[in-house]
Design an enzyme around this catalytic site. Structure first.
Site, PDB file in Angstrom:
ATOM      1  N   ASP A 171     -50.516  17.587  30.923  1.00  0.00           N
ATOM      2  CA  ASP A 171     -49.523  17.093  29.948  1.00  0.00           C
ATOM      3  C   ASP A 171     -50.043  17.140  28.511  1.00  0.00           C
ATOM      4  OD1 ASP A 171     -47.958  16.548  32.109  1.00  0.00           O
ATOM      5  OD2 ASP A 171     -48.312  14.382  32.095  1.00  0.00           O
TER       6      ASP A 171
HETATM    7  P1  NAP Z   1     -52.119  15.174  33.824  1.00  0.00           P
HETATM    8  O1  NAP Z   1     -51.050  15.697  32.966  1.00  0.00           O
HETATM    9  O2  NAP Z   1     -51.819  14.022  34.707  1.00  0.00           O
HETATM   10  O3  NAP Z   1     -52.620  16.403  34.714  1.00  0.00           O
HETATM   11  C1  NAP Z   1     -53.741  16.320  35.502  1.00  0.00           C
HETATM   12  C2  NAP Z   1     -53.883  17.642  36.239  1.00  0.00           C
HETATM   13  O4  NAP Z   1     -55.112  17.569  36.944  1.00  0.00           O
HETATM   14  C3  NAP Z   1     -52.809  17.873  37.268  1.00  0.00           C
HETATM   15  O5  NAP Z   1     -51.854  18.803  36.818  1.00  0.00           O
HETATM   16  C4  NAP Z   1     -53.565  18.389  38.510  1.00  0.00           C
HETATM   17  O6  NAP Z   1     -53.124  19.697  38.846  1.00  0.00           O
HETATM   18  C5  NAP Z   1     -55.012  18.450  38.040  1.00  0.00           C
HETATM   19  N1  NAP Z   1     -55.940  17.981  39.056  1.00  0.00           N
HETATM   20  C6  NAP Z   1     -55.845  16.908  39.852  1.00  0.00           C
HETATM   21  N2  NAP Z   1     -56.895  16.836  40.677  1.00  0.00           N
HETATM   22  C7  NAP Z   1     -57.687  17.905  40.387  1.00  0.00           C
HETATM   23  C8  NAP Z   1     -58.916  18.381  40.915  1.00  0.00           C
HETATM   24  N3  NAP Z   1     -59.560  17.752  41.893  1.00  0.00           N
HETATM   25  N4  NAP Z   1     -59.441  19.514  40.364  1.00  0.00           N
HETATM   26  C9  NAP Z   1     -58.780  20.166  39.376  1.00  0.00           C
HETATM   27  N5  NAP Z   1     -57.618  19.754  38.854  1.00  0.00           N
HETATM   28  C10 NAP Z   1     -57.067  18.631  39.361  1.00  0.00           C
HETATM   29  O7  NAP Z   1     -53.421  14.795  33.002  1.00  0.00           O
HETATM   30  P2  NAP Z   1     -53.667  14.750  31.442  1.00  0.00           P
HETATM   31  O8  NAP Z   1     -53.408  16.090  30.832  1.00  0.00           O
HETATM   32  O9  NAP Z   1     -55.008  14.123  31.303  1.00  0.00           O
HETATM   33  O10 NAP Z   1     -52.539  13.785  30.880  1.00  0.00           O
HETATM   34  C11 NAP Z   1     -52.555  12.381  31.094  1.00  0.00           C
HETATM   35  C12 NAP Z   1     -51.152  11.867  31.461  1.00  0.00           C
HETATM   36  O11 NAP Z   1     -51.241  10.466  31.773  1.00  0.00           O
HETATM   37  C13 NAP Z   1     -50.183  12.020  30.310  1.00  0.00           C
HETATM   38  O12 NAP Z   1     -48.885  12.248  30.793  1.00  0.00           O
HETATM   39  C14 NAP Z   1     -50.261  10.640  29.666  1.00  0.00           C
HETATM   40  O13 NAP Z   1     -49.117  10.326  28.904  1.00  0.00           O
HETATM   41  C15 NAP Z   1     -50.366   9.769  30.904  1.00  0.00           C
HETATM   42  N6  NAP Z   1     -50.892   8.448  30.534  1.00  0.00           N
HETATM   43  C16 NAP Z   1     -52.165   8.318  30.085  1.00  0.00           C
HETATM   44  C17 NAP Z   1     -52.616   7.084  29.652  1.00  0.00           C
HETATM   45  C18 NAP Z   1     -53.987   6.881  29.099  1.00  0.00           C
HETATM   46  O14 NAP Z   1     -54.247   5.818  28.553  1.00  0.00           O
HETATM   47  N7  NAP Z   1     -54.890   7.855  29.233  1.00  0.00           N
HETATM   48  C19 NAP Z   1     -51.772   5.980  29.698  1.00  0.00           C
HETATM   49  C20 NAP Z   1     -50.488   6.164  30.180  1.00  0.00           C
HETATM   50  C21 NAP Z   1     -50.079   7.398  30.604  1.00  0.00           C
HETATM   51  P3  NAP Z   1     -53.299  20.242  40.336  1.00  0.00           P
HETATM   52  O15 NAP Z   1     -52.637  19.256  41.214  1.00  0.00           O
HETATM   53  O16 NAP Z   1     -52.658  21.574  40.306  1.00  0.00           O
HETATM   54  O17 NAP Z   1     -54.780  20.336  40.572  1.00  0.00           O
END
Ligand code: NAP
Length: 463
Positions: free
Chosen positions: A390
């Site tokens: 994301d």
């Molecule tokens: P993300 O959008 O959740 O994507 C994580 C990706 O990791 C997934 O597409 C998944 O794809 C891949 N993944 C999972 N396990 C894996 C593994 N073992 N090896 C390789 N890849 C793996 O993560 P992000 O880009 O860090 O974004 C964070 C999200 O969380 C945002 O939407 C944000 O708004 C939300 N959020 C964050 C917080 C905060 O404080 N950090 C708070 C609220 C919400 P596959 O399944 O294809 O592997």
């Protein structure tokens, strides 16, 4: 003795504030945590020294049970499960405040001889503490996958029901403040407020849950401060206000970084609660996906001048941070500049990536904040996106219909080439497609991030 207690409290406040200052950077965070914990120990001891302290056996039992459950749970918890752990611990705080309000009601026979402000502060604490306990319980259940992560709503009945519950809690509270003595009234306050906590958190999707947990954390702080006012306990007032203020600031920062307003988050309905189930929103259409191998990725990296690692939630799931550090060491030994682009909401909690990378002793100077990273990308030869989705999704900038539209992202496509490490074409937490994966500059290295990075490391060693 009263002077000793007051001195103890002042020492505790100084330690709380000093500890909190330590949390401003990863280098000082662990020490800050220890200092704040020492402050809490001083506050607990000072409270126990107060005249008229009651049943020592019960107090020892409470401390024992808390330590036996809390210490191993905190030691064993995985980094990826930290948000639900925080939800649980925070909820217990809110629950404790609600129970104290109930005990106070019993001890003072419905606040009979107490000034009105004591009754009002106690009832406020009872309502907010109970909302926080039950709301945090639901947040824990969702993140732990004991409850469905997707939004669960009652449709059009949802808001009227919330209003009825709020009216019921307030009606019972007003009757108590006006002199009502029946214990059923305080039970009514606690039950109605608890149901509000459940009904408000159930419709919120998993992606927004960390923000909700932080908001409930602020609620717990406020309820503790109100209870402190009712009990005339300065430690509770100060600690509660610190938690309330820091929780509110954190909630606001997270909401800003996701470009979501807090009322919109509470209105619910966003987030799939997990990967998979991609929705075509600003996706790559019919563009082909170019996949690569660890050997090719290693060659591409070895011939780069500048490499930017973009870590995300998948890095935490795979626990690939040590392998990443090893890869960076090998690249740096070849004279390649390696930096890390850290998005403020990458992962599942603020600072998630910083903590993970610090665990692998990645130098703090190599971590670049979002703005700095975005200015650096045009000079970067290879952006290595590891388990991030994301936070790199161009739909956040280009597709007004996307649920993440407006969220600031890392502009990885400004770099000369991109390699994305993830297991599949599945979506991230927002549950939407990512056109980055089909961008002509991008090559996908499919597989578990730790294994993929390990593969690259082996190839780099043999080059
Ligand atoms: P993300 O959008 O959740 O994507 C994580 C990706 O990791 C997934 O597409 C998944 O794809 C891949 N993944 C999972 N396990 C894996 C593994 N073992 N090896 C390789 N890849 C793996 O993560 P992000 O880009 O860090 O974004 C964070 C999200 O969380 C945002 O939407 C944000 O708004 C939300 N959020 C964050 C917080 C905060 O404080 N950090 C708070 C609220 C919400 P596959 O399944 O294809 O592997």
């Amino acid at each position: 003795m009263t002077t000793l207690v007051s001195v103890g409290y002042i020492v505790a406040f100084v330690l709380f504030i000093y500890g909190l200052m330590g949390m401003t950077g990863p280098r000082t965070a662990v020490r800050g945590n220890w200092i704040a914990a020492a402050g809490m120990t001083v506050a607990v001891v000072a409270t126990l020294l107060q005249p008229g302290m009651g049943n020592w056996l019960l107090i020892a039992l409470g401390l024992g049970i808390g330590a036996v459950i809390g210490v191993p749970a905190a030691r064993r918890v995985k980094m990826t499960a930290m948000p639900q752990m925080v939800a649980l611990f925070n909820g217990v705080g809110g629950g404790a405040v609600a129970l104290i309000a109930w005990v106070e009601f019993r001890v003072t026979t419905g606040y009979e001889a107490e000034p009105l402000y004591v009754a009002i502060a106690s009832l406020f604490a009872a309502i907010v503490g109970s909302v926080s306990f039950w709301g945090s319980g639901v947040a824990f259940g969702k993140l732990q996958e004991l409850l469905p992560g997707r939004p669960v709503t009652l449709g059009r009945l949802q808001q009227p029901l919330n209003i009825v519950l709020l009216a019921a809690a307030l009606a019972c509270a007003v009757i108590i403040a006006a002199g009502g003595r029946s214990e059923w009234l305080i039970i009514g306050v606690l039950v109605a407020a608890g149901l509000i906590g459940v009904m408000v958190v159930l419709p919120i999707g998993g992606a927004d849950m960390p923000v909700v947990i932080s908001l409930l954390n602020a609620f717990t702080g406020l309820s503790a401060a109100a209870m402190g006012l009712a009990l005339d306990n300065t430690a509770l007032i100060v600690a509660g206000m610190i938690v309330g203020a820091s929780g509110s600031i954190l909630t606001n920062l997270m909401a800003q970084a996701m470009n979501r307003s807090i009322p919109a988050i509470l209105a619910g309905g966003f987030g799939s609660g997990g990967g998979g189930g991609a929705v075509a929103a600003g996706g790559g259409g019919d563009r082909p996906v170019r996949s690569t191998s660890a050997a090719d990725a290693a060659i591409q990296l070895a011939y780069a001048g500048r490499v930017m690692v973009v870590p995300g939630y998948g890095l935490a799931v795979a626990q690939a941070q040590h392998a990443v550090r090893e890869m960076a060491d090998l690249l740096e030994a070849k004279g390649i500049d390696v930096a890390y682009a850290v998005h403020p909401v990458a992962g599942r909690m603020p600072g998630h990536m910083n903590v993970l990378l610090a665990e692998a002793d990645v130098p703090y100077e190599s971590l670049k904040e979002m703005d700095e990273s975005n200015s650096a990308f045009p000079q970067v030869d290879v952006s290595l996106v590891i388990g991030a989705n994301d936070v790199t999704n161009p739909a956040a900038q280009s597709d007004p219909n996307s649920p993440i539209y407006g969220m600031p992202i890392l502009h990885v496509t400004s770099s000369r080439s991109v390699i994305v490490l993830k297991r599949s074409m599945g979506s991230g937490f927002a549950g939407i497609d990512n056109a980055l994966f089909t961008d002509p500059k991008t090559a996908m290295l499919f597989g578990d991030a730790k294994e993929s990075v390990g593969g690259i490391v082996e190839e780099l060693k043999s080059l």
